[in-house]
Design an enzyme around this catalytic site. Structure first.
Site, short mmCIF file in Angstrom:
data_model
loop_
_atom_site.label_atom_id
_atom_site.label_comp_id
_atom_site.label_asym_id
_atom_site.label_seq_id
_atom_site.Cartn_x
_atom_site.Cartn_y
_atom_site.Cartn_z
N CYS A 60 40.93 -27.39 -34.91
CA CYS A 60 40.26 -26.90 -33.70
C CYS A 60 41.03 -25.71 -33.12
O CYS A 60 41.10 -24.66 -33.73
CB CYS A 60 40.06 -28.03 -32.71
SG CYS A 60 38.80 -27.68 -31.45
N HIS A 96 37.62 -32.82 -35.73
CA HIS A 96 38.55 -33.83 -35.24
C HIS A 96 38.28 -35.16 -35.96
O HIS A 96 37.14 -35.45 -36.35
CB HIS A 96 38.38 -34.05 -33.74
CG HIS A 96 38.83 -32.90 -32.90
ND1 HIS A 96 40.16 -32.57 -32.74
CD2 HIS A 96 38.13 -32.00 -32.17
CE1 HIS A 96 40.27 -31.53 -31.94
NE2 HIS A 96 39.05 -31.16 -31.58
#
Length: 493
Positions: A334, A431
């Site tokens: 991310c 994630h």
């Protein structure tokens, strides 16, 4: 009082509120009680994507799993995600509405309370019982006005409260008696009993203190929970303590280091690694020496550009170059992935002053931060070996590639991330990538683990830990008193 809702408040942060709500949700679900968790206001950088397409704090998602439910935005209607020490992103019903400083949000609380009560009303219409988690302590005098996180909420819905304290910190009787003394008379009346958490030793030595507490306050002690060695419960926000880590024994293990960014987010991504018997994972904080490693992981960040500057100040840029020169592996997740590109554009000043920030330039890629956040649960395959992977995306950046790369993951909605031409660097927005057992094993092998002896089933571990907590309710708490508080009959469950 409202017998459908029970609230757990704590004398301090990390007193055990999240743990106790998780335990109660599983304990009730086991008895076929329709139960849901609820936290009016949460401040956390660990969040998940819900079934209705928003985001809530990680702790409430775990509590939902304990109750046998899919996480929903109504379970945590107000989520604050700090950008700095004085400013936070305000998320209402799962979606960001603004950035506010502490004073602005304090004035906004009367509006926020409406959102909280709307969510609570929807939950009580669907479930028989609601177990509510407070935030911090109800005795924080400076936060009492317009409170929506603790007694302000309890008063608004007229629910009973249990107060929990951590004896491992010391001063447990002062914490409980002092907290009670600082509440108003109506708030004191809401406290139906105390629970002491993380006790070690002979309970007989504690009994005189328990007797004194009951006599002094007129409130019952509902139980003493033991210090549960090796308990793993996904953290609401704070990084795990060093003592929580598993240190591998023997020769064949992987050394993994993660910089403890000032605004690190979703560090629960790495829980499967720190629980893996063949992984030695360390978080490296400010001023600490960056040790040799097989794998460096740059984690998610709520303030990517500021944390990128912090990494440079701490010497990580040179350390990463040296690491790669000796064929070490690097993963960016991310915000950490965005740092691996050439530039991060912030035209709207979402993270501070509008402008551009130079990345590490390992990928020929630029990221533009956008006001609209992408929130998505997804699945696909890891391109290293076509292994199935599931996870979620929470990010406000759009990546533009100027060189073609092998994607790191092929998701149902399209390709994600990149793998460098030399195969040393992997970046992804996904994630939870280590929670899929086979994908985790494949990534560890890619990172340099020789003989893989164990495949870790993280979801099974989480379920076992939740069950362990629920067992403690029966073993250590006054369940008859709990049944009365919840207006339940034990013999009919």
């Amino acid at each position: 009082m409202h017998t459908q809702t029970l609230m757990i408040q704590g004398t301090t942060s990390d007193a055990g509120k999240s743990m106790l709500v998780t335990a109660l949700c599983r304990w009730l679900a086991r008895q076929n009680v329709s139960v849901a968790p609820f936290k009016p206001q949460n401040m956390a950088l660990n969040s998940v994507v819900t079934c209705d397409g928003g985001e809530i704090g990680r702790a409430q998602a775990v509590q939902a799993l304990a109750a046998g439910l899919a996480p929903h935005t109504d379970m945590n209607p107000i989520l604050l995600k700090p950008n700095t020490d004085k400013n936070a992103q305000i998320i209402i019903h799962g979606h960001a509405i603004a950035n506010m400083d502490a004073c602005e949000f304090h004035d906004y609380k009367s509006i926020a309370l409406k959102a909280v009560l709307e969510s609570h009303s929807r939950l009580i219409a669907k479930y028989d019982k609601i177990i509510v988690e407070g935030a911090g302590s109800p005795a924080e005098i400076n936060l009492r006005t317009n409170d929506i996180a603790n007694m302000g909420f309890a008063e608004a819905v007229d629910c009973p409260v249990i107060l929990i304290a951590d004896i491992d910190r010391g001063g447990v009787f002062a914490h409980l008696a002092g907290t009670l003394a600082l509440l108003s008379e109506t708030e004191q009346a809401r406290i139906q009993g105390f629970i002491i958490n993380r006790f070690r030793g002979d309970i007989a030595l504690l009994q005189p203190g328990l007797d004194w507490l009951e006599q002094y306050t007129g409130k019952p002690v509902l139980g003493v929970l033991p210090y549960l060695q090796g308990l793993h419960l996904e953290a609401e926000d704070a990084l795990p303590h060093t003592t929580d880590f598993i240190v591998p024994r023997g020769q064949d293990y992987l050394r993994v280091i993660v910089p403890a960014l000032p605004r690190i987010s979703n560090h629960t991504d790495f829980d499967p690694l720190r629980l893996h018997p063949q992984v030695n994972l360390q978080y490296i904080g400010p001023g600490e020496t960056i040790p040799p490693a097989d794998l460096i992981i740059l984690p998610g960040s709520k303030s990517v550009c500021a944390d990128l500057g912090w990494l440079r100040e701490q010497g990580w840029e040179l350390a990463i170059h040296r690491h790669l020169r000796y064929s070490g592996k690097l993963i960016g997740i991310c915000g950490g992935f965005q740092m691996l590109g050439k530039l991060i554009h912030d035209p709207d000043g979402l993270e501070g002053i509008a402008g551009n920030t130079q990345g590490f330039a390992f990928f020929d890629m630029e990221t533009t931060l956008k006001p609209e956040k992408l929130l998505r649960n997804t699945q696909g395959t890891l391109t290293l070996n076509n292994t199935t992977v599931t996870g979620y995306e929470i990010h406000a950046g759009i990546a533009t590639y100027y060189t073609h790369y092998q994607p790191s993951v092929r998701l149902t909605h399209g390709d994600d991330g990149a793998i460098s031409g030399d195969g040393l660097i992997l970046g992804t927005y996904l994630h939870g990538i280590f929670e899929s057992p086979l994908a985790c094993s494949e990534l560890l092998t890619w990172a340099g683990l020789g003989e893989l002896k164990d495949t870790l089933d993280y979801h099974a571990i989480r379920e076992a830990q939740i069950d362990r907590l629920a067992d403690c309710i029966d073993q250590y708490l006054d369940t008859a008193h709990l049944y009365r508080l919840l207006n339940l009959r034990a013999n009919t469950l």
